[in-house]
Design a protein around this motif. Structure first.
Motif, short mmCIF file in Angstrom:
data_model
loop_
_atom_site.label_atom_id
_atom_site.label_comp_id
_atom_site.label_asym_id
_atom_site.label_seq_id
_atom_site.Cartn_x
_atom_site.Cartn_y
_atom_site.Cartn_z
N VAL A 1 3.40 8.59 4.78
CA VAL A 1 3.42 7.74 5.98
C VAL A 1 2.15 6.90 6.02
CG1 VAL A 1 2.45 9.58 7.45
CG2 VAL A 1 3.74 7.69 8.50
N LEU A 2 2.31 5.66 6.43
CA LEU A 2 1.17 4.76 6.55
C LEU A 2 0.61 4.86 7.97
CD1 LEU A 2 0.55 1.40 5.03
CD2 LEU A 2 0.42 1.52 7.51
N ILE A 3 -0.70 5.10 8.08
CA ILE A 3 -1.34 5.24 9.40
C ILE A 3 -2.69 4.52 9.37
CG2 ILE A 3 -2.24 6.84 11.14
CD1 ILE A 3 -0.40 8.96 10.21
N PRO A 4 -2.98 3.67 10.36
CA PRO A 4 -4.33 3.10 10.47
C PRO A 4 -5.33 4.21 10.81
CG PRO A 4 -2.74 1.84 11.77
CD PRO A 4 -2.07 3.12 11.37
N GLY A 5 -6.55 4.07 10.31
CA GLY A 5 -7.55 5.13 10.43
C GLY A 5 -8.00 5.43 11.83
N THR B 1 -8.93 0.37 8.63
CA THR B 1 -8.54 0.78 7.29
C THR B 1 -7.16 1.42 7.37
OG1 THR B 1 -10.83 1.15 6.63
CG2 THR B 1 -9.14 2.27 5.34
N LEU B 2 -6.28 1.02 6.47
CA LEU B 2 -4.94 1.61 6.41
C LEU B 2 -4.95 2.75 5.40
CD1 LEU B 2 -2.67 -1.57 6.37
CD2 LEU B 2 -3.37 -0.18 8.34
N PHE B 3 -4.30 3.86 5.79
CA PHE B 3 -4.18 5.01 4.90
C PHE B 3 -2.71 5.31 4.64
CE2 PHE B 3 -8.26 5.59 6.91
CZ PHE B 3 -9.07 6.07 5.89
N VAL B 4 -2.39 5.70 3.43
CA VAL B 4 -1.10 6.33 3.16
C VAL B 4 -1.39 7.81 2.97
CG1 VAL B 4 0.85 6.53 1.57
CG2 VAL B 4 -0.13 4.27 2.07
N LEU B 5 -0.82 8.61 3.87
CA LEU B 5 -1.02 10.06 3.79
C LEU B 5 0.17 10.69 3.07
CD1 LEU B 5 -2.31 10.86 7.39
CD2 LEU B 5 -3.62 10.15 5.35
N GLU B 6 -0.13 11.63 2.19
CA GLU B 6 0.92 12.47 1.60
C GLU B 6 0.86 13.81 2.34
OE1 GLU B 6 1.79 13.06 -2.88
OE2 GLU B 6 0.76 14.88 -2.22
N LEU B 7 1.98 14.19 2.93
CA LEU B 7 2.02 15.37 3.80
C LEU B 7 2.98 16.41 3.25
CD1 LEU B 7 2.53 13.46 7.19
CD2 LEU B 7 0.35 14.10 6.14
N PHE C 1 7.67 6.26 5.08
CA PHE C 1 7.80 5.44 6.30
C PHE C 1 6.57 4.56 6.46
CE2 PHE C 1 8.48 5.68 11.23
CZ PHE C 1 9.17 4.47 11.22
N ASN C 2 6.82 3.27 6.54
CA ASN C 2 5.80 2.30 6.97
C ASN C 2 6.17 1.93 8.40
OD1 ASN C 2 3.98 0.23 7.33
ND2 ASN C 2 4.98 -1.21 5.93
N LEU D 1 0.84 -1.21 0.00
CA LEU D 1 0.00 0.00 0.00
C LEU D 1 0.87 1.25 0.00
CD1 LEU D 1 -2.98 0.91 0.11
CD2 LEU D 1 -2.69 1.10 2.60
N LEU D 2 1.92 1.25 0.82
CA LEU D 2 2.82 2.42 0.83
C LEU D 2 3.46 2.58 -0.55
CD1 LEU D 2 4.21 4.75 2.28
CD2 LEU D 2 5.96 3.15 3.06
#
Ligand SMILES: C[S@@+](CC[C@H](N)C(=O)[O-])C[C@H]1O[C@@H](n2cnc3c(N)ncnc32)[C@H](O)[C@@H]1O
Length: 189
Positions: A149-153, A180-186, A102-103, A24-25
């Motif tokens: 970064v990967l973050i669970p919801g 649900t896993l999210f990859v956030l672009e920051l 980062f995962n 996913l990342l």
């Protein structure tokens, strides 16, 4: 990035094996040739090697000496230039990067025990490492750069910190059975 079937990325028992979250990342990360790419917590180097294959200039880190050794071996076997260093988050890293990925370890369990367990232990509610990363990452990204970064919801403190510190875009997401896993672009505000 799409998975590259020409890469041969091997692992070992004490190093995290690329899993659904790694894929996913990978799917969420965008990196262009020539960009300075930093992957924290590289594990066996799976994502860093993909970035190097795209001709990014890659630094990969991990706190585990076993992961560092494994990622170095994979870089050599794929003949890809990846600088792999052992460090805790950003400790000792100098300069800025166009892209940081980062995962992190994000499962709710105290951080202790062998390196293999620390690959997924994120502290009592699973956000210790993510929170430290979010506090520090803005100092290490170049102007106009991107952080993935990967973050669970359901990691509410981490999501609140991300939203207060960065402009946030969802780059990828995947519903699993319990979360649900999210990859956030920051990008720093
Ligand atoms: C979930 S695994 C991800 C591995 C790989 N990036 C992937 O996606 O397959 C998390 C990785 O972060 C590393 N790690 C844990 N805490 C860290 C820290 N404080 N600084 C750097 N790496 C860390 C672990 O050793 C592990 O290799």
């Amino acid at each position: 990035m799409d998975p590259d079937p020409t890469l041969t990325v091997s692992s070992q028992d004490d190093v995290y094996r690329p899993s659904e979250d790694s894929l996913l990342l990978l799917a969420g990360v965008r990196v262009e040739p020539g960009e300075r790419f930093l992957e924290l917590g590289t594990g066996n180097g799976f994502i860093a090697l993909h970035a190097a294959k795209r001709r990014a200039r890659v630094v990969a880190t991990d706190v585990s000496p076993h992961a560092v050794q494994c990622a170095r071996t994979n870089a050599i076997e794929n003949r890809l230039p990846v600088a792999v260093v052992q460090c805790d988050l950003f400790r000792g890293l100098r300069g800025t990067f166009d892209v940081i990925a980062f995962n992190p370890p994000y499962l709710a369990e105290e951080i202790r025990g062998p390196w293999a367990d620390r690959a997924w232990q994120g502290g009592p509610i699973g956000d210790d490492v993510i929170l430290s990363f979010l506090r520090e990452a803005r100092e290490h990204v170049a102007p106009g750069g991107r952080i993935y970064v990967l973050i669970p919801g359901n990691r509410d403190r981490a999501l609140a910190l991300a939203e207060s510190t960065y402009r946030v875009r969802i780059a990828a997401k995947k519903p699993l059975v319990f979360e649900t896993l999210f990859v956030l672009e920051l990008a720093p505000k």
